[in-house]
Design a protein around this motif. Sequence first.
Motif, PDB file in Angstrom:
ATOM      1  N   ILE C 212       0.843  -1.194   0.000  1.00  0.00           N
ATOM      2  CA  ILE C 212       0.000   0.000   0.000  1.00  0.00           C
ATOM      3  C   ILE C 212       0.883   1.249   0.000  1.00  0.00           C
ATOM      4  O   ILE C 212       0.653   2.193  -0.757  1.00  0.00           O
ATOM      5  CB  ILE C 212      -0.947  -0.024   1.224  1.00  0.00           C
ATOM      6  N   GLN C 213       1.891   1.217   0.830  1.00  0.00           N
ATOM      7  CA  GLN C 213       2.803   2.365   0.897  1.00  0.00           C
ATOM      8  C   GLN C 213       3.469   2.585  -0.449  1.00  0.00           C
ATOM      9  O   GLN C 213       3.588   3.716  -0.930  1.00  0.00           O
ATOM     10  CB  GLN C 213       3.852   2.110   1.991  1.00  0.00           C
ATOM     11  N   GLN C 214       3.897   1.496  -1.071  1.00  0.00           N
ATOM     12  CA  GLN C 214       4.616   1.616  -2.337  1.00  0.00           C
ATOM     13  C   GLN C 214       3.740   2.213  -3.437  1.00  0.00           C
ATOM     14  O   GLN C 214       4.205   3.016  -4.248  1.00  0.00           O
ATOM     15  CB  GLN C 214       5.108   0.231  -2.753  1.00  0.00           C
ATOM     16  N   VAL C 218       1.309   6.302   0.947  1.00  0.00           N
ATOM     17  CA  VAL C 218       0.763   6.723   2.233  1.00  0.00           C
ATOM     18  C   VAL C 218       1.019   5.615   3.269  1.00  0.00           C
ATOM     19  O   VAL C 218       0.943   4.425   2.944  1.00  0.00           O
ATOM     20  CB  VAL C 218      -0.755   7.011   2.112  1.00  0.00           C
ATOM     21  N   ASP C 219       1.379   6.034   4.459  1.00  0.00           N
ATOM     22  CA  ASP C 219       1.504   5.066   5.552  1.00  0.00           C
ATOM     23  C   ASP C 219       0.137   4.850   6.165  1.00  0.00           C
ATOM     24  O   ASP C 219      -0.479   5.806   6.652  1.00  0.00           O
ATOM     25  CB  ASP C 219       2.467   5.602   6.617  1.00  0.00           C
ATOM     26  N   VAL C 220      -0.324   3.623   6.127  1.00  0.00           N
ATOM     27  CA  VAL C 220      -1.642   3.356   6.684  1.00  0.00           C
ATOM     28  C   VAL C 220      -1.509   2.647   8.021  1.00  0.00           C
ATOM     29  O   VAL C 220      -0.602   1.850   8.228  1.00  0.00           O
ATOM     30  CB  VAL C 220      -2.500   2.491   5.720  1.00  0.00           C
ATOM     31  N   SER C 221      -2.432   2.978   8.910  1.00  0.00           N
ATOM     32  CA  SER C 221      -2.547   2.261  10.187  1.00  0.00           C
ATOM     33  C   SER C 221      -3.457   1.072   9.927  1.00  0.00           C
ATOM     34  O   SER C 221      -4.662   1.239   9.750  1.00  0.00           O
ATOM     35  CB  SER C 221      -3.144   3.186  11.248  1.00  0.00           C
ATOM     36  N   PHE C 222      -2.880  -0.095   9.891  1.00  0.00           N
ATOM     37  CA  PHE C 222      -3.486  -1.261   9.264  1.00  0.00           C
ATOM     38  C   PHE C 222      -3.676  -2.361  10.298  1.00  0.00           C
ATOM     39  O   PHE C 222      -2.721  -2.765  10.968  1.00  0.00           O
ATOM     40  CB  PHE C 222      -2.511  -1.736   8.174  1.00  0.00           C
ATOM     41  N   THR C 223      -4.893  -2.849  10.419  1.00  0.00           N
ATOM     42  CA  THR C 223      -5.174  -3.932  11.359  1.00  0.00           C
ATOM     43  C   THR C 223      -6.113  -4.923  10.688  1.00  0.00           C
ATOM     44  O   THR C 223      -7.119  -4.514  10.106  1.00  0.00           O
ATOM     45  CB  THR C 223      -5.814  -3.383  12.653  1.00  0.00           C
TER      46      THR C 223
ATOM     47  N   ALA D 297       5.272   2.271  14.005  1.00  0.00           N
ATOM     48  CA  ALA D 297       5.415   2.853  12.671  1.00  0.00           C
ATOM     49  C   ALA D 297       4.408   3.961  12.425  1.00  0.00           C
ATOM     50  O   ALA D 297       4.653   4.868  11.630  1.00  0.00           O
ATOM     51  CB  ALA D 297       5.264   1.759  11.608  1.00  0.00           C
ATOM     52  N   ASN D 298       3.268   3.860  13.066  1.00  0.00           N
ATOM     53  CA  ASN D 298       2.225   4.850  12.848  1.00  0.00           C
ATOM     54  C   ASN D 298       1.894   5.658  14.111  1.00  0.00           C
ATOM     55  O   ASN D 298       0.894   6.360  14.146  1.00  0.00           O
ATOM     56  CB  ASN D 298       0.952   4.155  12.330  1.00  0.00           C
ATOM     57  N   GLU D 299       2.744   5.532  15.133  1.00  0.00           N
ATOM     58  CA  GLU D 299       2.493   6.222  16.407  1.00  0.00           C
ATOM     59  C   GLU D 299       1.067   5.986  16.865  1.00  0.00           C
ATOM     60  O   GLU D 299       0.363   6.889  17.310  1.00  0.00           O
ATOM     61  CB  GLU D 299       2.794   7.721  16.266  1.00  0.00           C
ATOM     62  N   ARG D 300       0.673   4.730  16.770  1.00  0.00           N
ATOM     63  CA  ARG D 300      -0.705   4.348  17.035  1.00  0.00           C
ATOM     64  C   ARG D 300      -0.763   3.313  18.144  1.00  0.00           C
ATOM     65  O   ARG D 300       0.114   2.461  18.276  1.00  0.00           O
ATOM     66  CB  ARG D 300      -1.319   3.756  15.755  1.00  0.00           C
ATOM     67  N   LEU D 301      -1.798   3.379  18.937  1.00  0.00           N
ATOM     68  CA  LEU D 301      -2.148   2.278  19.839  1.00  0.00           C
ATOM     69  C   LEU D 301      -3.393   1.611  19.275  1.00  0.00           C
ATOM     70  O   LEU D 301      -4.315   2.288  18.811  1.00  0.00           O
ATOM     71  CB  LEU D 301      -2.454   2.812  21.244  1.00  0.00           C
TER      72      LEU D 301
END
Lengths: 345, 345, 345, 345
Positions: C212-214, C218-223, D297-301
Amino acid sequence: MTFSASVVGGSGFTGGELLRLLDGHPEFRTVQATSRSKENKTVGHAHPNLRHKDLRFSSPADLESVDVLFAATPHGVSMEQIDAFRDAADTVVDLSADFRLDTEAQYDEWYDGHSRPELLADAEYALPELNRGNLAGADLIASGGCNATATIMGLLPLFEADILSGDEQVVVDVKVGSSEGGAGGGEASSHPERSGVVRPYAPTGHRHEAEIQQFLGVDVSFTVHAVEMTRGASATCHVFPDGPVSKGDLWSAYRESYEDEPFVRMAAGGGGVYRYPEPKAVAGTNFAEVGFEVDPANERLVVFSAIDNMMKGSAGQAVHAANVALGIEETAGLELTGFHPVGAP
Amino acid sequence: MTFSASVVGGSGFTGGELLRLLDGHPEFRTVQATSRSKENKTVGHAHPNLRHKDLRFSSPADLESVDVLFAATPHGVSMEQIDAFRDAADTVVDLSADFRLDTEAQYDEWYDGHSRPELLADAEYALPELNRGNLAGADLIASGGCNATATIMGLLPLFEADILSGDEQVVVDVKVGSSEGGAGGGEASSHPERSGVVRPYAPTGHRHEAEIQQFLGVDVSFTVHAVEMTRGASATCHVFPDGPVSKGDLWSAYRESYEDEPFVRMAAGGGGVYRYPEPKAVAGTNFAEVGFEVDPANERLVVFSAIDNMMKGSAGQAVHAANVALGIEETAGLELTGFHPVGAP
Amino acid sequence: MTFSASVVGGSGFTGGELLRLLDGHPEFRTVQATSRSKENKTVGHAHPNLRHKDLRFSSPADLESVDVLFAATPHGVSMEQIDAFRDAADTVVDLSADFRLDTEAQYDEWYDGHSRPELLADAEYALPELNRGNLAGADLIASGGCNATATIMGLLPLFEADILSGDEQVVVDVKVGSSEGGAGGGEASSHPERSGVVRPYAPTGHRHEAEIQQFLGVDVSFTVHAVEMTRGASATCHVFPDGPVSKGDLWSAYRESYEDEPFVRMAAGGGGVYRYPEPKAVAGTNFAEVGFEVDPANERLVVFSAIDNMMKGSAGQAVHAANVALGIEETAGLELTGFHPVGAP
Amino acid sequence: MTFSASVVGGSGFTGGELLRLLDGHPEFRTVQATSRSKENKTVGHAHPNLRHKDLRFSSPADLESVDVLFAATPHGVSMEQIDAFRDAADTVVDLSADFRLDTEAQYDEWYDGHSRPELLADAEYALPELNRGNLAGADLIASGGCNATATIMGLLPLFEADILSGDEQVVVDVKVGSSEGGAGGGEASSHPERSGVVRPYAPTGHRHEAEIQQFLGVDVSFTVHAVEMTRGASATCHVFPDGPVSKGDLWSAYRESYEDEPFVRMAAGGGGVYRYPEPKAVAGTNFAEVGFEVDPANERLVVFSAIDNMMKGSAGQAVHAANVALGIEETAGLELTGFHPVGAP
């Protein structure tokens, strides 16, 4: 909590149910749960429903002395370990098939023989509604199998009321959940393969036929299907009595057999959505539900029976038997009510 | 695309399957889909699998003239509307039960009578593997019922090979998905109540017994259970022939009946995970899977049959019949392969 | 059928989907399917939906020369076997992650390094809606990953319409089916353990973040969560654009990106039961469904995207890419419509 | 059994859970369960898990005097009937949303206004882990909503430990079971339509945002999806604190908030199959499971929370609150352990 107890094979599904039941039982305290694969891990590691407990699995090589040992091991283990089990405990309740049948010949026919046939006569089969009289004081108990229990619970009143004699045609079509395959499982038990099946996994020759034959004295045409649920066993028995039988006759027979039984509920065509026995109505409990209809066009009776295979078909029945054997109130630790709604239990 | 077609009752589940099939059929073009409740809405509003289509539902009051009209309406509607249907189309394929049985007496016994009994003799029952010879040129076709189809597909070779004569004991234990209840549904069909059941919804007296009796000439002891899936019908037939029958005899019989059938697959105990017929293996397709085992201990044959009730049990069978009636290639529009894995289909 | 094709890794789930698609494709003929574990068995042994086919698995050690080779092997195999694959075929389509990323450094960060980094520049990533221009004539194609595809399909129009620039907060919460774990599976994939979960199986650090980043920058917060279905991937993207965005703006952006795309369907709050993208509406097909809502209270856009992970997320996308690479009609072999209703697909 | 209790709305799912809990509660005796639609029928008619009970539903028009009345009626009923409820009982526990919010303005914004706004100040919101201090002696209790409870349980420690202040971005992505739609249900709740969905049923603007805002003081970006289960609510909270937070910091914060809480279990990435909170691990119980991971990586919890929406999200929380209000042991009647395995609970 009068009696100390241990569970051998505590990380399997049946072992987990035993730990749950013993934890809530007023007369038992669990002093040991063994597991070869999960030694030193908490019971919650195997059983997420128990992750508020701090008990850890120990090695089956070091059995503690207890009043009652429950063996929840795969078939074949108990007959090998039975001396160690009996050394460790005054009362052994085996949940496997290793001591259910009466004779070595039966084990030769239905299983891979038996290494300790001389002990078969010592063991009492446990299906309390059938033979609780034999269980008081028993020190080696073979808890009845799940599919056999569902079938026997459905058919027993027909024999007790002489509606069936044993010569009639009896077809038993069983539907079961995936926990019957145990924890672990192979390719056939993987979620993508097992989901949503109506899979004839034992079309003929299921070993529980032997238990049914032994206790009811009838040869049943027995076929087991896997369906979408993790726990539950439902038996539909199609039987053809010699003469006419009315629905009133059936009510009389089933009430006669079961009206004082604490773990039997009748459901035979009343109103509402759930008119007959239903595995999801008994999930997590020791109840057996039984019901029936008459099919006059085919001179057939259709009997329905539903249990939770992990409970009335396994751990619940084992605790029930231990209660009877030790003289504890029969329902102690087993007065569990399921919840509604539940999806595929 | 030689033939114009319409679907009356297009917003129901069966109607949606017809629209899907006609859309991919090389010889049909859909000119109308009716719905009273969703008039003017796109077909995708009712059937999300079709939301790339721009067809809209119209009123059933204004039927367009077409070559073929498929009626996917609830039982009882077709017999009332049949004149309008036949005025609108040269060929009418009815997917309800309204024209399946031969006589008014049967409708009096199994349904609430019939308002147009004089037309019953005009209608051809459609289960092409059973009677395709009757379908060529037929202008009123009654597509076979889902549970009857599953049962007949399983048992037919036993009669064709004279393994059964019609006098034997035949127990048919059926497991079906929730789409048999149709779109909409009431409390019993709500997700929390219907999920995960093994529910005996027709313990005795299911109306499809009449179809089976009419076409196989045998009284079957028939019980239908609802299990966790939305589509699929699986029949397990327990039969007791007069003399010994080997598995080789069965292979011969089933191959004789089915080896040239384009929509029949055999699965009788081969290797792998899926050894017998399985609804999820045929989901979305017109295939019927058939298999069997011999139970020598009980002198029993166990026959398994699985179909998609929406396809081989309904819309697929209807299109198959229309193909035969109109002289189109039998498999046209029906060469669909399901996908694997699938959960509860 | 102009092009010969082979499937390496044909007994896995993705391999089975490739075999299904190639079988129905007007321009491909399948000349080989390999499997180490099921050599010499029919494809139906692994894939019951294909048991009417007589193709048998052969050894991957003897690759036949073909026009196109599809590699459906576990991650790490293609990079080891790539020379053999390219020797056997003019065009190689790899469905694993082995050639998706651009640089060795990315493989060091997200995987266990790469054994053939010099080939990374040769490979074209395939997500045709994103970059079909690069695919014509490509001879080494890396088919995009399932969860990355679902996410990119959802977010791409926001970047193309400059609603997002890459600096905004993007949270992607994904729900997937059990087939993402592949055939076989261990304890966590066994039916009793996997059924009915809402299991955070990749809370952070999922490898598809790299794809996704490539491609979106964008850096995604991915779960990623496992839920009850066997196939399907649904991405809910919560994004926070800098200024106000109306629903009309979103319709414009998504129509601009997708109105000519044959495999994209929009579903953004219309009527009926299925108002948004839904995995079960696209099960078995190559469609991606995309939809959205505006949350003015939180200055948020919520974007929904649903695909079949085995199809648009894997085998379908691979065939789509091969069509483009070889100059075949893009939709050839992929004009599949799902069915409704379906349970847990 | 010190206190008499009644359940108004006893035939709904929540009412059934209350009846189950009260039946096993050592301090309550159920003297009345009302139902308009099932008056005079046994409770087992609506709730098959209770068919061994002989209690019958009575009319809500004739409320008996009790110590505690539990109102399990649809939103809007309690505000109309509140005088009758308070006349009948010293303590009223309302499970609807009618008394959860503080001001009429909130009801105007989120609901359709309020007919008795002068009573809002009298009611105590009940989420005991948040505000048990307010509940002792309360005579009008508004039991917290299911999705709000799951969210608050997940986020509360972050506020109590000052990791969050209320200004940060908080995305809450919730997955729920079909029982949230209640008994009965319409087309969207029918089994074929509802099975296997990943359906965004409340993309934005879910009413529980108001409860969360009121009690945590934070505006959450809230989206609710329906997934395949009948009971359960799982919240995944994606939060972005101002500075770095380690997993150790999180352990400290959550232990500080919850280590003495009897109904909270932590699951934050330990071993085994179930490493995080899981609805099926708490099905049928009053437990909330809470866990978390750090995404540097995303400064996320990422915080996970799972409850049974019928229990900790409804009936269990109501009984818990009643226990506190009446000075009963907090855990009385609620020490229930779920079972494992279970399918889609």
